[in-house]
Write a protein that holds these residues in place. Structure first.
Motif, PDB file in Angstrom:
ATOM      1  N   HIS A   8       3.485  -0.209  -1.045  1.00  0.00           N
ATOM      2  CA  HIS A   8       3.159  -0.332   0.561  1.00  0.00           C
ATOM      3  C   HIS A   8       3.423   0.901   1.150  1.00  0.00           C
ATOM      4  CE1 HIS A   8       2.531  -4.645   0.143  1.00  0.00           C
ATOM      5  NE2 HIS A   8       3.795  -4.928  -0.520  1.00  0.00           N
ATOM      6  N   LEU A   9       3.079   1.139   2.354  1.00  0.00           N
ATOM      7  CA  LEU A   9       3.640   1.989   3.374  1.00  0.00           C
ATOM      8  C   LEU A   9       3.475   1.210   4.562  1.00  0.00           C
ATOM      9  CD1 LEU A   9       1.552   5.303   2.224  1.00  0.00           C
ATOM     10  CD2 LEU A   9       4.005   4.720   1.662  1.00  0.00           C
ATOM     11  N   TRP A  10       4.668   1.696   5.437  1.00  0.00           N
ATOM     12  CA  TRP A  10       4.238   1.238   6.803  1.00  0.00           C
ATOM     13  C   TRP A  10       5.253   1.998   7.848  1.00  0.00           C
ATOM     14  CZ3 TRP A  10       6.849  -2.753   3.209  1.00  0.00           C
ATOM     15  CH2 TRP A  10       8.324  -2.576   3.274  1.00  0.00           C
ATOM     16  N   THR A  11       5.334   1.546   9.317  1.00  0.00           N
ATOM     17  CA  THR A  11       6.025   1.945  10.281  1.00  0.00           C
ATOM     18  C   THR A  11       6.920   1.064  10.706  1.00  0.00           C
ATOM     19  OG1 THR A  11       4.444   1.455  11.835  1.00  0.00           O
ATOM     20  CG2 THR A  11       4.347   3.675  10.913  1.00  0.00           C
ATOM     21  N   ALA A  12       8.053   1.588  11.267  1.00  0.00           N
ATOM     22  CA  ALA A  12       9.030   0.465  11.674  1.00  0.00           C
ATOM     23  C   ALA A  12       8.798  -0.659  12.553  1.00  0.00           C
ATOM     24  CB  ALA A  12      10.349   1.249  12.282  1.00  0.00           C
ATOM     25  N   ASP A  13       7.569  -0.452  13.380  1.00  0.00           N
ATOM     26  CA  ASP A  13       7.114  -1.469  14.331  1.00  0.00           C
ATOM     27  C   ASP A  13       6.033  -2.530  13.942  1.00  0.00           C
ATOM     28  OD1 ASP A  13       5.089   0.109  13.910  1.00  0.00           O
ATOM     29  OD2 ASP A  13       4.259   0.689  15.939  1.00  0.00           O
ATOM     30  N   TYR A  14       6.110  -2.741  12.546  1.00  0.00           N
ATOM     31  CA  TYR A  14       5.478  -3.805  11.900  1.00  0.00           C
ATOM     32  C   TYR A  14       6.155  -5.349  12.427  1.00  0.00           C
ATOM     33  CZ  TYR A  14       1.837  -1.507   9.038  1.00  0.00           C
ATOM     34  OH  TYR A  14       0.903  -0.798   8.468  1.00  0.00           O
ATOM     35  N   PRO A  15       5.521  -6.065  13.167  1.00  0.00           N
ATOM     36  CA  PRO A  15       6.297  -7.251  13.719  1.00  0.00           C
ATOM     37  C   PRO A  15       7.257  -7.771  12.672  1.00  0.00           C
ATOM     38  CG  PRO A  15       3.912  -7.147  14.514  1.00  0.00           C
ATOM     39  CD  PRO A  15       4.083  -5.985  13.302  1.00  0.00           C
ATOM     40  N   ARG A  26      13.731  -1.517   7.727  1.00  0.00           N
ATOM     41  CA  ARG A  26      13.070  -1.362   9.169  1.00  0.00           C
ATOM     42  C   ARG A  26      12.869  -0.058   9.382  1.00  0.00           C
ATOM     43  NH1 ARG A  26      16.462  -4.850  12.220  1.00  0.00           N
ATOM     44  NH2 ARG A  26      15.506  -6.689  10.963  1.00  0.00           N
ATOM     45  N   ARG A  27      12.207   0.773   8.706  1.00  0.00           N
ATOM     46  CA  ARG A  27      12.164   2.266   9.210  1.00  0.00           C
ATOM     47  C   ARG A  27      10.603   2.711   8.677  1.00  0.00           C
ATOM     48  NH1 ARG A  27      12.412   5.877   5.164  1.00  0.00           N
ATOM     49  NH2 ARG A  27      13.393   5.362   3.168  1.00  0.00           N
ATOM     50  N   ASP A  28      10.140   3.654   8.996  1.00  0.00           N
ATOM     51  CA  ASP A  28       8.845   4.276   8.617  1.00  0.00           C
ATOM     52  C   ASP A  28       8.975   4.660   6.960  1.00  0.00           C
ATOM     53  OD1 ASP A  28       8.242   4.168  11.198  1.00  0.00           O
ATOM     54  OD2 ASP A  28       7.927   6.167  11.523  1.00  0.00           O
ATOM     55  N   TYR A  29       8.087   4.441   6.370  1.00  0.00           N
ATOM     56  CA  TYR A  29       7.849   4.463   4.993  1.00  0.00           C
ATOM     57  C   TYR A  29       6.396   5.371   4.672  1.00  0.00           C
ATOM     58  CZ  TYR A  29      11.987   2.094   3.444  1.00  0.00           C
ATOM     59  OH  TYR A  29      13.202   1.505   3.163  1.00  0.00           O
ATOM     60  N   THR A  30       6.470   6.516   4.571  1.00  0.00           N
ATOM     61  CA  THR A  30       5.277   7.395   4.485  1.00  0.00           C
ATOM     62  C   THR A  30       4.804   7.935   3.180  1.00  0.00           C
ATOM     63  OG1 THR A  30       6.417   9.391   4.842  1.00  0.00           O
ATOM     64  CG2 THR A  30       5.845   8.013   6.990  1.00  0.00           C
ATOM     65  N   LEU A 224       1.340 -16.554 -21.156  1.00  0.00           N
ATOM     66  CA  LEU A 224       0.217 -17.386 -20.394  1.00  0.00           C
ATOM     67  C   LEU A 224      -1.021 -16.274 -20.068  1.00  0.00           C
ATOM     68  CD1 LEU A 224       2.088 -19.600 -17.735  1.00  0.00           C
ATOM     69  CD2 LEU A 224       0.903 -20.359 -19.819  1.00  0.00           C
ATOM     70  N   PHE A 225      -0.732 -15.223 -19.609  1.00  0.00           N
ATOM     71  CA  PHE A 225      -1.949 -14.193 -19.310  1.00  0.00           C
ATOM     72  C   PHE A 225      -2.108 -13.015 -20.133  1.00  0.00           C
ATOM     73  CE2 PHE A 225      -0.317 -15.560 -15.105  1.00  0.00           C
ATOM     74  CZ  PHE A 225      -1.320 -15.675 -14.430  1.00  0.00           C
ATOM     75  N   GLY A 226      -1.244 -12.632 -21.160  1.00  0.00           N
ATOM     76  CA  GLY A 226      -1.532 -11.631 -22.132  1.00  0.00           C
ATOM     77  C   GLY A 226      -1.256 -10.498 -21.373  1.00  0.00           C
ATOM     78  N   PRO A 227      -1.022  -9.257 -22.297  1.00  0.00           N
ATOM     79  CA  PRO A 227      -0.852  -7.874 -21.692  1.00  0.00           C
ATOM     80  C   PRO A 227      -2.122  -7.501 -21.117  1.00  0.00           C
ATOM     81  CG  PRO A 227       0.168  -7.967 -23.866  1.00  0.00           C
ATOM     82  CD  PRO A 227      -0.562  -9.267 -23.654  1.00  0.00           C
ATOM     83  N   GLU A 228      -3.298  -7.892 -21.493  1.00  0.00           N
ATOM     84  CA  GLU A 228      -4.642  -7.429 -20.865  1.00  0.00           C
ATOM     85  C   GLU A 228      -4.756  -8.125 -19.489  1.00  0.00           C
ATOM     86  OE1 GLU A 228      -6.400  -5.168 -22.267  1.00  0.00           O
ATOM     87  OE2 GLU A 228      -5.011  -4.788 -23.705  1.00  0.00           O
ATOM     88  N   ARG A 229      -3.926  -8.933 -19.168  1.00  0.00           N
ATOM     89  CA  ARG A 229      -4.047  -9.510 -17.710  1.00  0.00           C
ATOM     90  C   ARG A 229      -2.861  -9.536 -17.129  1.00  0.00           C
ATOM     91  NH1 ARG A 229      -6.015 -15.073 -16.906  1.00  0.00           N
ATOM     92  NH2 ARG A 229      -5.250 -15.817 -18.771  1.00  0.00           N
ATOM     93  N   LEU A 230      -2.020  -8.466 -17.186  1.00  0.00           N
ATOM     94  CA  LEU A 230      -0.919  -8.266 -16.429  1.00  0.00           C
ATOM     95  C   LEU A 230      -0.773  -6.751 -16.099  1.00  0.00           C
ATOM     96  CD1 LEU A 230       1.976 -10.583 -18.452  1.00  0.00           C
ATOM     97  CD2 LEU A 230       0.862 -10.939 -16.070  1.00  0.00           C
ATOM     98  N   MET A 231      -0.283  -6.499 -14.940  1.00  0.00           N
ATOM     99  CA  MET A 231       0.204  -5.213 -14.694  1.00  0.00           C
ATOM    100  C   MET A 231       1.558  -5.016 -13.864  1.00  0.00           C
ATOM    101  SD  MET A 231      -2.776  -4.827 -11.414  1.00  0.00           S
ATOM    102  CE  MET A 231      -4.015  -5.755 -12.100  1.00  0.00           C
ATOM    103  N   VAL A 232       1.888  -4.065 -13.812  1.00  0.00           N
ATOM    104  CA  VAL A 232       3.159  -3.709 -13.289  1.00  0.00           C
ATOM    105  C   VAL A 232       3.175  -3.017 -11.891  1.00  0.00           C
ATOM    106  CG1 VAL A 232       3.452  -1.340 -14.111  1.00  0.00           C
ATOM    107  CG2 VAL A 232       5.526  -2.733 -13.708  1.00  0.00           C
ATOM    108  N   GLY A 233       4.215  -3.497 -11.008  1.00  0.00           N
ATOM    109  CA  GLY A 233       4.129  -3.124  -9.670  1.00  0.00           C
ATOM    110  C   GLY A 233       5.367  -3.083  -9.210  1.00  0.00           C
ATOM    111  N   SER A 234       5.873  -2.015  -8.382  1.00  0.00           N
ATOM    112  CA  SER A 234       7.204  -2.059  -7.785  1.00  0.00           C
ATOM    113  C   SER A 234       7.497  -2.782  -6.793  1.00  0.00           C
ATOM    114  CB  SER A 234       7.407  -0.388  -7.423  1.00  0.00           C
ATOM    115  OG  SER A 234       6.695   0.038  -6.179  1.00  0.00           O
ATOM    116  N   ASP A 235       6.387  -2.988  -5.915  1.00  0.00           N
ATOM    117  CA  ASP A 235       6.610  -3.683  -4.411  1.00  0.00           C
ATOM    118  C   ASP A 235       7.602  -2.826  -3.601  1.00  0.00           C
ATOM    119  OD1 ASP A 235       6.149  -5.725  -2.532  1.00  0.00           O
ATOM    120  OD2 ASP A 235       7.878  -6.755  -3.117  1.00  0.00           O
ATOM    121  N   TRP A 236       7.469  -1.545  -3.845  1.00  0.00           N
ATOM    122  CA  TRP A 236       8.338  -0.804  -2.913  1.00  0.00           C
ATOM    123  C   TRP A 236       7.516  -0.474  -1.480  1.00  0.00           C
ATOM    124  CZ3 TRP A 236       6.900   3.814  -0.570  1.00  0.00           C
ATOM    125  CH2 TRP A 236       7.822   4.645   0.030  1.00  0.00           C
ATOM    126  N   PRO A 237       8.286  -0.659  -0.608  1.00  0.00           N
ATOM    127  CA  PRO A 237       9.698  -0.445  -0.224  1.00  0.00           C
ATOM    128  C   PRO A 237      10.082  -1.749  -0.087  1.00  0.00           C
ATOM    129  CG  PRO A 237       8.440   0.795   1.461  1.00  0.00           C
ATOM    130  CD  PRO A 237       7.464  -0.005   0.849  1.00  0.00           C
TER     131      PRO A 237
END
Length: 282
Positions: A8-15, A26-30, A224-237
């Motif tokens: 993701h990216l966001w600014t600190a004012d996201y509700p 709770r800060r800007d991530y650019t 259940l899914f096998g490697p061909e139906r899985l992907m990696v994600g950081s969920d950063w920040p």
């Protein structure tokens, strides 16, 4: 090659950032914050996912950022599944600068209290519209919504669904949470038009996370899914509530160490590239 399929990216004012316990993020991530993290972790490209602001202006901003940022290979934008003018909304997105990098749509279904929401005729029609537009649909749902998600996926076979964060299992609930998730996710995994992200597990576990705690979830997803139906994600920040960017990716990587080179390549990049139709350099 590594493609981070969920950041993701966001600014600190996201509700939603005003909620208790989120002060650490709770800060800007650019883009200026993202770029060195990708480089340090050896990540070639990423998919920028809507961040809960729930307005079309965010989509315009993210697509413009993607157009100017080679390592943002795709954008999963927000759109409401109850938007009566959804076809027009998607057409409008297609006219925005950077629209070539629009790869998917997401709505914040995890916050919907109606258990029948995903069975509504207008919602099913919206999911079909998204697929017909050549876009994927990212499912951000709670574990209790997985059965309804599976029914929606079966009802709209022309749409590719991407399950975020493995359906947000209650990892902190121990054996009870694991059994609950296993029973719920199996039906969704049985749908050929569903892929899933190995993401968000550290946050669901909490500050005391360990690789051994999340490994049963990764192992079950692989079965259940096998490697061909899985992907990696950081969920950063979001991951920074409990772990750094490299630690989040390394934890998932540790759970994949026994896979073949080809299987690891699929989870690390191949599934994301194919599912989101990304243009990523070698």
């Amino acid at each position: 090659m590594i493609v981070d399929a969920h950041h993701h990216l966001w600014t600190a004012d996201y509700p939603w950032l005003a909620a208790p316990g989120l002060g650490a993020i709770r800060r800007d991530y650019t883009v200026a914050d993202l770029t060195p993290r990708l480089a340090a972790a050896g990540v070639t490209a990423g998919v920028l996912v809507e961040a809960g602001r729930c307005d079309a202006a965010e989509t315009a901003e993210f697509l413009a950022l993607a157009a100017a940022t080679p390592h943002i290979a795709g954008v999963v934008a927000w759109a409401s599944l109850t938007d009566p003018d959804l076809p027009a909304t998607l057409a409008g997105y297609r006219d925005l600068p950077g629209a070539v990098k629009l790869v998917g749509i997401r709505d914040q279904v995890q916050g919907v209290d109606d258990p029948a929401f995903l069975a509504r005729a207008d919602v099913r029609s919206a999911l079909a519209t998204i697929g017909a537009a050549g876009l994927t649909y990212d499912l951000v749902v709670q574990v209790g919504q997985l059965a309804a998600s599976a029914a929606a996926a079966r009802a709209t076979p022309g749409t590719i669904f991407v399950l975020d964060h493995l359906g947000k299992p209650r990892v902190g609930a121990g054996a009870e949470g694991f059994a609950e998730w296993c029973a719920a996710v199996a039906g969704l995994a049985a749908c050929d038009n569903v892929v899933a992200k190995l993401s968000g597990l550290l946050t669901e576990t909490g500050p005391g996370w360990t690789v051994s705690t999340i490994r049963p979830y990764v192992d079950t997803a692989l079965d259940l899914f096998g490697p061909e139906r899985l992907m990696v994600g950081s969920d950063w920040p979001v991951c920074e509530l409990v772990a750094s960017y490299p630690a989040a990716l390394e934890a998932i990587g540790s759970c994949l160490s026994e896979l073949s080179a080809g299987e690891r390549a699929a989870v690390a990049a191949g599934t994301a590239i194919r599912t989101y139709r990304l243009e990523v350099g070698s």
